[in-house]
Design a protein around this motif. Structure first.
Motif, PDB file in Angstrom:
ATOM      1  N   GLU A 195       0.525  -1.227  -0.007  1.00 32.37           N
ATOM      2  CA  GLU A 195      -0.339   0.054  -0.181  1.00 32.37           C
ATOM      3  C   GLU A 195       1.072   1.473   0.416  1.00 32.37           C
ATOM      4  OE1 GLU A 195      -4.508   1.674   1.999  1.00 32.37           O
ATOM      5  OE2 GLU A 195      -2.506   0.003   2.941  1.00 32.37           O
TER       6      GLU A 195
ATOM      7  N   ARG B 218      -1.368   6.337   2.643  1.00 31.93           N
ATOM      8  CA  ARG B 218      -2.490   6.207   3.215  1.00 31.93           C
ATOM      9  C   ARG B 218      -2.935   4.350   4.601  1.00 31.93           C
ATOM     10  NH1 ARG B 218      -6.219   9.094   1.007  1.00 31.93           N
ATOM     11  NH2 ARG B 218      -5.401   9.806  -1.192  1.00 31.93           N
TER      12      ARG B 218
ATOM     13  N   GLU C 266      -2.388   1.617   7.412  1.00 32.46           N
ATOM     14  CA  GLU C 266      -2.442   1.525   8.559  1.00 32.46           C
ATOM     15  C   GLU C 266      -1.202   0.737   9.111  1.00 32.46           C
ATOM     16  OE1 GLU C 266      -6.608   1.299   9.204  1.00 32.46           O
ATOM     17  OE2 GLU C 266      -7.234   3.361   8.229  1.00 32.46           O
TER      18      GLU C 266
ATOM     19  N   ASN D  28      -2.916  15.511  10.260  1.00 34.23           N
ATOM     20  CA  ASN D  28      -3.580  16.688   9.976  1.00 34.23           C
ATOM     21  C   ASN D  28      -4.639  17.207  10.936  1.00 34.23           C
ATOM     22  OD1 ASN D  28      -3.564  15.290   6.863  1.00 34.23           O
ATOM     23  ND2 ASN D  28      -4.313  13.597   8.571  1.00 34.23           N
TER      24      ASN D  28
ATOM     25  N   PHE E 194      -5.034  13.646   2.673  1.00 29.30           N
ATOM     26  CA  PHE E 194      -4.486  12.431   1.746  1.00 29.30           C
ATOM     27  C   PHE E 194      -3.580  11.540   3.125  1.00 29.30           C
ATOM     28  CE2 PHE E 194      -3.598  15.888  -1.004  1.00 29.30           C
ATOM     29  CZ  PHE E 194      -4.070  15.685  -2.045  1.00 29.30           C
ATOM     30  N   GLY E 195      -4.380  10.970   3.329  1.00 27.35           N
ATOM     31  CA  GLY E 195      -4.543   9.557   3.859  1.00 27.35           C
ATOM     32  C   GLY E 195      -4.447  10.154   5.472  1.00 27.35           C
TER      33      GLY E 195
ATOM     34  N   GLU F 169      -6.011  10.302   9.535  1.00 23.28           N
ATOM     35  CA  GLU F 169      -7.060  10.614  10.114  1.00 23.28           C
ATOM     36  C   GLU F 169      -7.271  12.230  10.417  1.00 23.28           C
ATOM     37  OE1 GLU F 169     -10.131   8.449  11.025  1.00 23.28           O
ATOM     38  OE2 GLU F 169      -9.190   6.807  10.665  1.00 23.28           O
TER      39      GLU F 169
ATOM     40  N   HIS G 143      -0.411  15.265   5.727  1.00 19.10           N
ATOM     41  CA  HIS G 143      -0.323  13.864   5.212  1.00 19.10           C
ATOM     42  C   HIS G 143      -0.085  12.881   6.119  1.00 19.10           C
ATOM     43  CE1 HIS G 143       3.046  12.258   4.089  1.00 19.10           C
ATOM     44  NE2 HIS G 143       3.570  12.972   3.107  1.00 19.10           N
ATOM     45  N   GLY G 144      -1.680  11.487   5.586  1.00 19.25           N
ATOM     46  CA  GLY G 144      -1.263  10.553   6.798  1.00 19.25           C
ATOM     47  C   GLY G 144       0.243   9.709   6.269  1.00 19.25           C
ATOM     48  N   PRO G 145       0.671   8.603   7.644  1.00 15.97           N
ATOM     49  CA  PRO G 145      -0.401   8.008   8.201  1.00 15.97           C
ATOM     50  C   PRO G 145      -0.018   9.043   9.375  1.00 15.97           C
ATOM     51  CG  PRO G 145       1.546   7.249   8.216  1.00 15.97           C
ATOM     52  CD  PRO G 145       1.555   7.901   7.406  1.00 15.97           C
TER      53      PRO G 145
ATOM     54  N   ALA H 198       1.265  12.534  -2.538  1.00 13.30           N
ATOM     55  CA  ALA H 198       0.120  12.642  -3.680  1.00 13.30           C
ATOM     56  C   ALA H 198       0.085  12.674  -5.230  1.00 13.30           C
ATOM     57  CB  ALA H 198      -0.408  12.550  -2.444  1.00 13.30           C
TER      58      ALA H 198
END
Length: 390
Positions: free
Chosen positions: A65, A69, A71, A104, A110-111, A113, A149-151, A383
């Motif tokens: 992945e 994004r 987890e 975030n 972009f990924g 929470e 962005h994430g995670p 991204a």
């Protein structure tokens, strides 16, 4: 300076098959280190299982992945002290090595929470910048970025470590090797130090906060740039977000760029202290207990208190001399201590300090050029590359 390595501490390295720069950095890591391969039959190959690699102080696992994004990345590793995500950096910034924590402050476009942060690694970020300086190929710049962005579910102190900013650099063996060497240099580095700040305001590439990292003994965790503060709810409605930025940075102090009285009020109400860049510089090397005692007895640093060379490293009692009361209200209040004859080096530092910080500081390039990117650019690192509408 980064905290010294701790024997036995392990770094987790994440490589994403969905990011060719990440894979390239992973290949260079395996080529540079003395790695042994192992098999994890209990975890799917797509989720970091199957074949993985270990070397002294580090473990590398590969995931299908796209990392922003993903987890549960840390769950694939055995209780690491620090987690590095190898990634591409996208933007109109030319050849660039960069690093940042993830999170975030507002929506999760972009990924990760929304209104959530991964655990930052302020001391390790400082170490990475130093390693980038050492290994950056000719023509590459070095920078730190704001949080984006994430995670966001990473409870292990973590950083994205990036190679940018376009196809040419993502395929560049020298650039990928530089990122790989920087990661290897940071094995065993402590994620935190005693003095850590959260940054609020400023541009995406955070030059003021990078100056603090490079020129003081304060490290910087999460940085909420101007654009992310605009995405965030009103500070009084986002108290939880502001508090989380401190908690996930393991910080008690903040540096706020710009005139943001409501945000400053919220930070104060939460029990944290807003300080200035001057304060960070003047307290470098001075025990915080000494700072607190003398600011209480004499005057705050931002009203003129200066410690000088005798204050650096001193921790103990202080005595206020019997002097006219008006003296304590003057803009410059010095510790009553013997003054040594300044060396030529210290006089040079003093002249530079009076001249103020170089507005271009915070972006290091082997070619000596500055970025043309404005603070309104928002490179997503992995991204897309866009200009964000304000």
């Amino acid at each position: 300076m980064p905290a010294r390595p701790r024997p036995g501490s392990d770094a987790a390295v994440v490589v994403s098959r969905a990011d060719r720069a990440s894979e390239h950095i992973g290949e260079r890591l395996l080529a540079l280190g003395d790695w042994t391969d192992h098999e994890d039959a209990d975890r799917a190959d797509a989720a970091g299982g199957g074949t993985y690699y270990r070397t002294g102080g580090a473990e590398l696992r590969t995931f299908d992945e796209l990392h922003i994004r993903a987890e549960g990345l840390a769950e694939a590793f055995d209780d690491p002290d620090l987690l590095f995500v190898a990634s591409r950096h996208s933007g109109d910034t030319g050849p660039l090595l960069t690093a940042h924590p993830t999170g975030n402050p507002g929506p999760a476009e972009f990924g990760g929470e929304a209104e959530s942060f991964a655990r930052a690694a302020p001391n390790a970020l400082s170490a990475l910048l130093s390693a980038f300086d050492e290994h950056a190929p000719e023509g590459y710049g070095v920078a730190m970025e704001c949080t984006h962005h994430g995670p966001t579910d990473l409870d292990v102190p973590s950083l994205f470590v990036e190679l940018g900013s376009d196809d040419e650099q993502w395929d560049d063996p020298e650039g990928a090797s530089a990122v790989a060497r920087a990661i290897l240099d940071c094995r065993g580095v402590a994620p935190d130090r005693e003095r850590q700040l959260v940054g609020f305001g400023g541009g995406h590439y955070a030059p003021r906060f990078e100056r603090v990292v490079r020129e003081t003994d304060w490290a910087v965790g999460h940085v909420l740039a101007d654009w992310s503060l605009e995405d965030m709810a009103h500070p009084r409605e986002a108290r939880g977000v502001v508090a989380a930025a401190f908690e996930r940075s393991a910080a008690e102090h903040a540096l706020v760029e710009g005139d943001r009285p409501v945000l400053r009020e919220v930070i104060d109400d939460l029990g944290y202290r807003v300080v200035s860049e001057t304060w960070a510089r003047e307290t470098t090397g001075v025990p915080l207990g000494t700072v607190e005692e003398l600011e209480s007895a004499l005057a705050p640093v931002d009203e003129g208190l200066r410690f000088g060379d005798p204050g650096a490293g001193y921790e103990g009692s202080s005595r206020r001399p019997n002097c006219p009361p008006s003296w304590s209200r003057r803009r410059r209040t010095s510790i009553p201590a013997p003054r040594a004859t300044p060396s030529p080096e210290s006089r040079s530092r003093s002249r530079r300090s009076r001249a103020g910080p170089d507005p271009s500081a915070g972006w290091r390039s082997r070619r000596g050029r500055l970025p043309t990117t404005s603070s309104r650019r928002w490179p997503t690192c992995c991204a897309r590359s866009t200009t964000r509408s304000r």
